[in-house]
Design a protein around this motif. Structure first.
Motif, PDB file in Angstrom:
ATOM      1  N   ASP A  30     -16.329 -12.019 -26.074  1.00 20.28           N
ATOM      2  CA  ASP A  30     -16.243 -11.834 -24.237  1.00 20.28           C
ATOM      3  C   ASP A  30     -17.098 -10.668 -23.959  1.00 20.28           C
ATOM      4  O   ASP A  30     -17.142  -9.592 -24.493  1.00 20.28           O
ATOM      5  N   GLN A  31     -18.516 -11.076 -23.496  1.00 19.31           N
ATOM      6  CA  GLN A  31     -19.463 -10.057 -23.216  1.00 19.31           C
ATOM      7  C   GLN A  31     -19.127  -8.813 -22.161  1.00 19.31           C
ATOM      8  O   GLN A  31     -19.526  -7.755 -22.192  1.00 19.31           O
ATOM      9  N   HIS A  32     -17.889  -9.176 -21.448  1.00 15.12           N
ATOM     10  CA  HIS A  32     -17.403  -8.048 -20.615  1.00 15.12           C
ATOM     11  C   HIS A  32     -17.009  -6.785 -21.430  1.00 15.12           C
ATOM     12  O   HIS A  32     -17.024  -5.824 -20.973  1.00 15.12           O
ATOM     13  N   VAL A  33     -16.413  -7.330 -22.554  1.00 14.83           N
ATOM     14  CA  VAL A  33     -15.971  -6.072 -23.389  1.00 14.83           C
ATOM     15  C   VAL A  33     -16.952  -5.179 -23.786  1.00 14.83           C
ATOM     16  O   VAL A  33     -16.955  -4.020 -24.076  1.00 14.83           O
ATOM     17  N   THR A  34     -18.330  -5.926 -24.133  1.00 16.55           N
ATOM     18  CA  THR A  34     -19.412  -5.092 -24.620  1.00 16.55           C
ATOM     19  C   THR A  34     -19.956  -4.018 -23.365  1.00 16.55           C
ATOM     20  O   THR A  34     -20.065  -2.935 -23.567  1.00 16.55           O
ATOM     21  N   ARG A  35     -19.736  -4.562 -22.047  1.00 12.22           N
ATOM     22  CA  ARG A  35     -20.198  -3.827 -20.992  1.00 12.22           C
ATOM     23  C   ARG A  35     -19.040  -2.605 -20.681  1.00 12.22           C
ATOM     24  O   ARG A  35     -19.509  -1.695 -20.230  1.00 12.22           O
ATOM     25  N   ILE A  36     -17.582  -2.904 -20.944  1.00 18.16           N
ATOM     26  CA  ILE A  36     -16.936  -2.061 -20.809  1.00 18.16           C
ATOM     27  C   ILE A  36     -16.779  -0.674 -21.694  1.00 18.16           C
ATOM     28  O   ILE A  36     -16.877   0.250 -21.276  1.00 18.16           O
ATOM     29  N   VAL A  37     -17.368  -1.291 -22.891  1.00 25.76           N
ATOM     30  CA  VAL A  37     -17.548  -0.277 -23.987  1.00 25.76           C
ATOM     31  C   VAL A  37     -18.743   0.654 -23.668  1.00 25.76           C
ATOM     32  O   VAL A  37     -18.819   1.886 -23.652  1.00 25.76           O
ATOM     33  N   ASP A  38     -19.727  -0.132 -23.340  1.00 27.74           N
ATOM     34  CA  ASP A  38     -20.997   0.807 -23.068  1.00 27.74           C
ATOM     35  C   ASP A  38     -21.056   1.694 -21.855  1.00 27.74           C
ATOM     36  O   ASP A  38     -21.265   2.629 -21.739  1.00 27.74           O
ATOM     37  N   MET A  64       0.538  -8.619 -10.220  1.00 28.23           N
ATOM     38  CA  MET A  64      -0.368  -7.279 -10.461  1.00 28.23           C
ATOM     39  C   MET A  64       0.213  -6.643 -11.715  1.00 28.23           C
ATOM     40  O   MET A  64      -0.693  -6.273 -12.253  1.00 28.23           O
ATOM     41  N   HIS A  65       1.637  -6.527 -11.724  1.00 28.66           N
ATOM     42  CA  HIS A  65       2.106  -5.750 -12.860  1.00 28.66           C
ATOM     43  C   HIS A  65       1.503  -6.531 -14.325  1.00 28.66           C
ATOM     44  O   HIS A  65       1.369  -5.732 -15.033  1.00 28.66           O
ATOM     45  N   GLU A  66       1.476  -7.809 -14.322  1.00 26.71           N
ATOM     46  CA  GLU A  66       1.162  -8.449 -15.621  1.00 26.71           C
ATOM     47  C   GLU A  66      -0.384  -8.156 -15.893  1.00 26.71           C
ATOM     48  O   GLU A  66      -0.809  -8.179 -17.042  1.00 26.71           O
ATOM     49  N   GLU A  67      -1.132  -8.340 -14.931  1.00 31.22           N
ATOM     50  CA  GLU A  67      -2.501  -7.841 -14.916  1.00 31.22           C
ATOM     51  C   GLU A  67      -2.893  -6.417 -15.436  1.00 31.22           C
ATOM     52  O   GLU A  67      -3.856  -6.223 -16.535  1.00 31.22           O
ATOM     53  N   LEU A  68      -1.876  -5.372 -15.124  1.00 27.95           N
ATOM     54  CA  LEU A  68      -1.919  -4.024 -15.626  1.00 27.95           C
ATOM     55  C   LEU A  68      -1.624  -3.834 -16.955  1.00 27.95           C
ATOM     56  O   LEU A  68      -2.065  -3.050 -17.785  1.00 27.95           O
ATOM     57  N   ARG A  69      -0.731  -4.625 -17.352  1.00 28.65           N
ATOM     58  CA  ARG A  69       0.057  -4.782 -18.739  1.00 28.65           C
ATOM     59  C   ARG A  69      -1.206  -5.157 -19.677  1.00 28.65           C
ATOM     60  O   ARG A  69      -1.686  -4.679 -20.581  1.00 28.65           O
ATOM     61  N   ALA A  70      -1.901  -6.313 -19.047  1.00 29.36           N
ATOM     62  CA  ALA A  70      -2.814  -6.949 -19.955  1.00 29.36           C
ATOM     63  C   ALA A  70      -4.193  -5.919 -20.066  1.00 29.36           C
ATOM     64  O   ALA A  70      -4.669  -5.834 -21.416  1.00 29.36           O
ATOM     65  N   GLU A  81      -3.252  -3.097 -22.749  1.00 28.87           N
ATOM     66  CA  GLU A  81      -3.330  -3.522 -24.091  1.00 28.87           C
ATOM     67  C   GLU A  81      -4.828  -3.599 -24.535  1.00 28.87           C
ATOM     68  O   GLU A  81      -5.063  -3.204 -25.439  1.00 28.87           O
ATOM     69  N   LEU A  82      -5.477  -4.072 -23.436  1.00 26.12           N
ATOM     70  CA  LEU A  82      -7.116  -4.063 -23.870  1.00 26.12           C
ATOM     71  C   LEU A  82      -7.382  -2.484 -24.162  1.00 26.12           C
ATOM     72  O   LEU A  82      -8.289  -2.386 -25.067  1.00 26.12           O
ATOM     73  N   PHE A  83      -7.013  -1.645 -23.343  1.00 26.79           N
ATOM     74  CA  PHE A  83      -7.323  -0.246 -23.667  1.00 26.79           C
ATOM     75  C   PHE A  83      -6.784   0.172 -25.060  1.00 26.79           C
ATOM     76  O   PHE A  83      -7.501   0.945 -25.592  1.00 26.79           O
ATOM     77  N   LYS A  84      -5.624  -0.344 -25.189  1.00 32.01           N
ATOM     78  CA  LYS A  84      -5.034   0.106 -26.461  1.00 32.01           C
ATOM     79  C   LYS A  84      -6.053  -0.299 -27.771  1.00 32.01           C
ATOM     80  O   LYS A  84      -6.121   0.523 -28.680  1.00 32.01           O
ATOM     81  N   ALA A  85      -6.357  -1.546 -27.427  1.00 27.67           N
ATOM     82  CA  ALA A  85      -7.190  -1.974 -28.544  1.00 27.67           C
ATOM     83  C   ALA A  85      -8.511  -1.402 -28.506  1.00 27.67           C
ATOM     84  O   ALA A  85      -9.152  -1.088 -29.960  1.00 27.67           O
ATOM     85  N   LEU A  86      -9.152  -0.633 -27.519  1.00 27.29           N
ATOM     86  CA  LEU A  86     -10.319   0.110 -27.569  1.00 27.29           C
ATOM     87  C   LEU A  86     -10.066   1.467 -28.064  1.00 27.29           C
ATOM     88  O   LEU A  86     -11.164   2.236 -27.753  1.00 27.29           O
ATOM     89  N   SER A  87      -8.932   1.646 -28.296  1.00 28.04           N
ATOM     90  CA  SER A  87      -8.493   3.192 -28.253  1.00 28.04           C
ATOM     91  C   SER A  87      -9.233   3.640 -29.712  1.00 28.04           C
ATOM     92  O   SER A  87      -8.869   5.315 -30.017  1.00 28.04           O
TER      93      SER A  87
END
Length: 93
Positions: free
Chosen positions: A76-84, A1-7, A10-16
């Motif tokens: 990845d279209q998941h990213v588009t949904r996260i942003v929206d 789970m720790h690795e998933e949270l780290r990933a 990182e995603l949120f950093k890129a979206l910041s």
């Protein structure tokens, strides 16, 4: 789970960055060249290129080259949904 949270972190950093979010929303409609993204975003060409490098490094956008022309797309279209979803959430508060 720790690795998933780290990933996820990182995603949120890129979206910041507002500029990176802008580019992802522009690319949600389909692949575009840097020139078209500059026109659509109002950002300078060097700034668009810099943010695209960050988005590519995070695996959020892909590039397809045809001769001298490069077209970028959302990986990845998941990213588009996260942003929206994030934009919708922020506008409700």
């Amino acid at each position: 789970m720790h690795e998933e949270l780290r990933a996820a972190a990182e995603l949120f950093k890129a979206l910041s960055s507002e500029s990176r979010l802008t580019l992802l929303r522009i690319l949600a409609d389909g692949p575009l060249s840097v020139t078209r993204m500059v026109e659509a975003s109002g950002l300078s060409q060097p700034l668009v290129s810099q943010h695209l490098r960050s988005l590519r490094a995070a695996g959020l956008v892909a590039v397809e080259r045809s001769g001298r022309e490069a077209h970028y797309s959302v990986s990845d279209q998941h990213v588009t949904r996260i942003v929206d979803d994030a934009v919708k959430h922020a506008s409700e508060g």
